[in-house]
Each structure stands twice: as C-alpha cells, then as structure tokens.
Enzyme design. Structure first.
Site, PDB file in Angstrom:
ATOM      1  N   GLU A 155      -4.634   2.462  -4.473  1.00  0.00           N
ATOM      2  CA  GLU A 155      -3.040   2.267  -4.251  1.00  0.00           C
ATOM      3  C   GLU A 155      -2.588   1.009  -3.627  1.00  0.00           C
ATOM      4  OE1 GLU A 155      -4.465   4.649  -0.738  1.00  0.00           O
ATOM      5  OE2 GLU A 155      -5.267   4.381  -2.731  1.00  0.00           O
ATOM      6  N   HIS A 168      -4.636  14.153  -9.811  1.00  0.00           N
ATOM      7  CA  HIS A 168      -4.846  12.728 -10.108  1.00  0.00           C
ATOM      8  C   HIS A 168      -3.904  12.457 -11.185  1.00  0.00           C
ATOM      9  CE1 HIS A 168      -8.159  12.330  -7.674  1.00  0.00           C
ATOM     10  NE2 HIS A 168      -8.599  13.170  -7.807  1.00  0.00           N
ATOM     11  N   ASN A 172      -2.299  12.904  -4.580  1.00  0.00           N
ATOM     12  CA  ASN A 172      -3.507  13.297  -5.234  1.00  0.00           C
ATOM     13  C   ASN A 172      -3.867  14.602  -5.038  1.00  0.00           C
ATOM     14  OD1 ASN A 172      -3.748  11.224  -7.305  1.00  0.00           O
ATOM     15  ND2 ASN A 172      -4.893   9.835  -5.741  1.00  0.00           N
ATOM     16  N   ASP A 194       0.899  -1.027  -0.011  1.00  0.00           N
ATOM     17  CA  ASP A 194       0.049   0.309  -0.051  1.00  0.00           C
ATOM     18  C   ASP A 194       0.767   1.066   0.055  1.00  0.00           C
ATOM     19  OD1 ASP A 194      -2.879   1.029   0.570  1.00  0.00           O
ATOM     20  OD2 ASP A 194      -1.769   2.165   1.747  1.00  0.00           O
TER      21      ASP A 194
END
Length: 293
Positions: A206, A176, A171, A163
């Site tokens: 993610e 993005h 972001n 992760d």
C-alpha cells in the site's frame, strides 16, 4: 571499409551513422547500375536490405523509406535494362520480386520486432495492478526528470511517500478484492491530483511515491491535496504522507541518484512519523537522511 574501421575504434554518433547509411546506399546503387550484366545488378539490389536493417534498428521510419525508395529506383531501372537485353519477363519478374521481398521484409520486420520489444519493456516497468511505475522505473524516470529540468536556479526535487492507513484491516474485513480496488482508486486519485510532470510509482503493498520539480522544498500544498483526495474515495481509506525536498544542485549522475535515494529515505521516515501521530496527516522532514545511514 572506412565505416567498419570507425565502428571498431568507437561507436559512431547519430549523425555519423546516418551519413554512413546514406553513403552506403548510394554506393550500392552506383555499383549495381554500373554492372554490365543487368541481372547481376538487379540481384545486387538485395544488398540494400542490409542497410535497411541497420537503418530500421537505429534510426527512423523516414530514413528506412528513403533506403527503400533508392532500392526500388535502382531495381526498376535494372529490370527495364534486363527486359530490353534478354526479353525474359518471367526471370525479370522473379528477380524483382525477390529483391522487393528482401528490401521490404528485412527492415520493416526489424521495425515490427523493435516495436514489440518496446511495448514489452514498457510493460515490465509498470505495476501490473495500478499501471503506475514500479520501483526501478520510478528511479529511472525521476532521474530523467532531474536531467531535463534546466536551468536549475531556484528548483527543488520534492518527494512524497504515501502509505494507506489500516489497509491490512480492509483486506481482512472486506477481502483482497476490496483492497485491490482501493489501490486502483488511490492510483487514479494520485494521477488526477498531481501535475503532468510528476512521476508516480507504487513501491509495493500500500506504499506509493510521488516526485516532482517545485519552486519550494516543502510540497505542503500538493501533499495536503493528495491526502484530502484519498480520504474522499468511495472505499474508506486514509493516507499518512511524508514529504521531503532538496535543491537541484548536483549535475553528475552519481549526485542525482544519491539525491533520489536520500529523498526516498527521508520522506519514508516522515511518513512513519505521520503514521505514529495517528495517520491521515502530512509530515515534512526538512533535513535529508544521509546516504550512509
């Protein structure tokens, strides 16, 4: 008739299907050549297209070519007989072209359709952004990896849940597009730093998963290599990695599928432990989380 009865009772094996297809082709050829009227025999060669369609769908291109060759030989012989008997070149040419169109168009058209469907199916199993396996495809490919890796003595299925740390902040601050670029870079990094046998997937957002067969239940070296490689990509992201592993003892489909699910849950919990400890680190859980939990 015997072949049809066999298929009604149970699905034939690959060898039985090949024998049936070849036998049917020879029988069709013998029937066409045995006919007293060469025109009827020539048009009867169009039945080869039916067998060619079956072969193209279930078997290889080589067997499709064998069927086409048999049909062509019979059609040429019967065309010669028809010309010798009637002298009608136009009718013979028209009949031969009709037979050829059917025997080429049907099987190879089916092969082209099957190739298109396979391409679409492969695409549906991939994450559209990174090209990695999606969740369903990841499960299927890990299962195949487990079934193919024999003998199993001293072998372990290892899982790494990855992760990205502070991905939401990336972001929010850079947009993005930067987040998508980071995901693509991470996916490339995982592919470059994992063995060719490893199955790599993106679960969404993610989160990434890596599964492989190893000689140890703790893939510490692999996980640390992945963590360091992700930290070095041009976009400033790090990764929290949770790992788990278990011996490949089960042989049934149910045992293998349950093991995959248990390892995903365990590595996921280990990943959250690494994240709570500050991120950019690896945490290994040696005890599997049970299926019931």
């Amino acid at each position: 008739m015997c072949g049809a009865l066999l298929w009604l009772l149970r699905w034939p094996t690959r060898r039985q299907s090949i024998v049936y297809s070849l036998s049917a082709g020879i029988a069709i050829g013998a029937m066409c050549l045995a006919m007293s009227n060469p025109y009827t025999g020539l048009m009867g060669c169009s039945i080869f297209a039916v067998i060619g369609g079956v072969v193209a769908y279930f078997h290889t291109s080589a067997l499709t070519v064998v069927n086409l060759t048999l049909a062509t030989v019979c059609a040429v012989i019967l065309s010669y007989r028809m010309i010798a008997t009637t002298g009608d070149l136009a009718l013979t040419a028209a009949a031969f072209i009709t037979v050829a169109a059917l025997n080429v168009g049907v099987p190879f058209g089916i092969q082209s359709l099957m190739q298109t469907l396979r391409t679409d199916l492969r695409g549906s199993d991939r994450d559209s952004l990174t090209g990695l396996h999606n969740r369903r495809s990841f499960h299927n490919n890990v299962y195949e990896l487990m079934m193919l890796d024999r003998p199993r003595t001293g072998k372990y299925l290892v899982m790494a849940m990855i992760d990205l740390d502070n991905f939401k902040q990336l972001n929010d601050t850079q947009g993005h597009a930067a987040g998508d670029e980071a995901l693509v870079m991470v996916s490339s990094t995982l592919q470059e730093n994992c063995r060719a046998t490893a199955v790599i997937g993106r679960l969404g957002g993610e989160e990434f998963l890596v599964a492989d067969i190893a000689a140890s239940p703790n893939p510490a070296r692999m996980a640390e290599r992945l963590r360091e490689a992700i930290a070095k990509i041009p976009i400033a992201v790090t990764a929290s990695i949770g790992t788990a592993g278990a011996a490949l003892d089960g042989y049934s489909a149910r045992d293998n599928l349950e093991l995959i699910d248990a390892l995903i849950r365990t590595s996921d919990m280990a990943m959250y432990e690494a994240k709570r400890a500050g991120g950019n680190r690896v945490c290994h859980f040696s005890t599997l989380v049970s299926v019931e939990s």
